[in-house]
Every structure is written in structure tokens, then in C-alpha cells.
Write a protein that holds these residues in place. Structure first.
Motif: not given
Length: 265
Positions: A120-129
Motif C-alpha cells: 500500500e505504501e508503494l502504491l501511494f508513493r507511485l500515485s504521489i509521483d
């Protein structure tokens, strides 16, 4: 209007798809016969391997061969990276291909193992990017079949989902079909693709799978899955998606698909 496939393994000698150019051309002809005019080549990728330069070179050679053979199929660049905690950094360094150089990126989850704790953290980081992570074939992911509420959590973290067409024909087994149909009811089937590795069953059963989606959602919805949404993906445009249904059972214990469908009726 011809169809678009955003996930298949048409390039030769890179993964578990075709081993040779002749096998790739057989798959290309089968895709054209199934109504596709454009596909995104998405070889499996693990920590940046195969490299983008190798994928693009293999793609260039294939495009030349398709033109020489007069096969009317456009093949676009992409990859299917397996989830790893450094994927966002690799994307920033240009070490992993997105779908046709768009903001959309496939993100393959483990089939049998639990989801990594950082998912979930990776998904959030990708979305932020600014990326739009697409989870391919979630219907075959054991962790999601055991806990379908995870689909909703991953979606809230930024994921969209791409189900395999033949999940709806039963070709991937009853559990995959059950989860795919739940996702369709819950507005969590955002994209559909062949995930074809060869000119076999996944393409031969495509018509049956399309008819199953048409029966549930109507012909216009099926056409949107075949053309409208994949066209938006390869163009890098936003997807106009309906809101997901809330997860119907927040009590402890195994999720009951039957209760969900009864509620929908």
C-alpha cells in the motif's frame, strides 16, 4: 472499431512468452484474427531486467518484421514489473518501462505468497509521483481471493485493476471467475486484457469471455473495455471510472460472495 490489448507477452525470447520471432508472429496473427489492431508488449520484468533498451530493441525488430509480413498490428512498448520496494526509484531513473511511455504502469503482485508489507505504501508513493499503478490479473492472486477486502484497500491506495478476459469464461478456474465477477459487481474491473503468451486458449475463448461481460454489463460496456479505456491508457489520459462499491461484510471471518450477490439483487 478495432480492439486494443494493454497486456500481453508478444516479444520473443524475453520471458515465458514466444521463444522465437516465428512464434511471436503466430501470436500477432492470432491477435489480429481476434480483432486487435494495437497491443502493448509487456514482458515480465524483475528489478529492471530485461532492461528498457533490450525491450525497445526487440520491439523495433518485431515492428520491422510485422511490416515485412504485412501483419496489421501495432506493437507499443511496456513491461510488467514484479512488485519490489524500489520500483518508484527505478521509474525515476528510467530503468522500467510504463505502458507506451504513459503514466500507467503494471504492477504484478505475488501469485501465491502474501502481499508484501510495503504494497500500500508503494502504491501511494507511485500515485504521489504521478503514476497510475495497474494491478494485472488480481483474480489469480491468492491473497486477494482469501481477503477480497484487500482489493478495496489497494484501490483506495491508488491502484486500478486489470482482469484477464478469460476469467469470465471460466478458463482460469472457478475461484478466479468468482473473484472476477465480484469485482465486476463492485465496479473494480477497471480494465480487461488478454495477458496472451501464445495463440492458444486465451484468444480462442475471447469471444466467450466478451459475451459474458456483455451479458452482465451490456455491449457498450464491453466495447469500452475493448477500446475506450485501453485507448485512454496508451494515450496517457485519465480514466473515467465509476466509484467502487463498499466492501459488503466487515465482520471477521471469510468473505461471502453469495451474500454480496444477494444484496445486489
Amino acid at each position: 472499431m478495432s480492439s486494443i490489448d494493454i497486456h500481453n507477452h508478444i516479444l520473443p525470447g524475453l520471458d515465458d512468452g514466444p521463444r522465437s520471432m516465428s512464434e511471436s508472429l503466430l501470436l500477432a496473427r492470432a491477435l489480429v484474427a481476434s480483432g486487435f489492431s494495437t497491443v502493448v508488449a509487456t514482458p515480465h520484468s524483475m528489478e529492471g531486467r530485461p532492461t528498457p533498451s533490450l525491450i525497445l530493441e526487440r520491439l523495433r525488430v518485431m515492428q520491422e518484421e510485422l511490416a515485412r509480413q504485412e501483419i496489421p498490428l501495432v506493437v507499443l512498448p511496456g513491461s510488467e514489473p514484479h512488485i519490489d520496494p524500489n520500483l518508484d526509484e527505478r521509474l525515476r531513473r528510467g530503468e522500467t518501462l510504463t505502458l507506451n511511455n504513459s503514466s500507467y504502469i503494471l504492477l504484478e503482485l505475488p501469485f501465491a505468497q502474501p502481499l508484501p508489507v510495503y504494497t500500500e505504501e508503494l502504491l501511494f508513493r507511485l500515485s504521489i509521483d504521478g503514476y497510475r499503478p495497474i494491478i494485472p490479473h488480481p483474480e489469480r492472486t491468492a491473497a486477494l481471493a482469501r481477503e477480497p477486502q484487500l482489493l478495496h484497500r489497494l484501490h483506495r491506495a491508488g491502484a486500478i485493476f486489470q482482469v484477464t478476459w478469460v476469467a469470465f469464461s471460466g478458463h482460469l478456474g472457478p475461484d478466479a471467475e468468482k473473484l472476477a465477477r465480484y469485482m465486476l459487481e463492485a465496479n473494480l474491473v477497471h480494465l480487461l486484457a488478454t495477458d496472451a503468451h501464445n495463440p492458444g486458449t486465451r484468444l480462442r475463448e475471447l469471444r466467450k469471455a466478451v459475451e459474458a461481460v456483455e451479458e452482465h454489463s451490456g455491449k457498450e460496456a464491453a466495447r469500452t473495455y475493448l477500446t475506450g479505456r485501453p485507448a485512454a491508457v496508451i494515450a496517457g489520459r485519465p480514466l473515467d471510472l465509476p466509484p467502487a462499491e463498499e466492501f459488503p461484510d466487515r465482520t471477521e471471518g471469510r468473505f461471502s460472495f453469495l451474500n454480496f450477490f444477494r444484496r445486489k439483487g
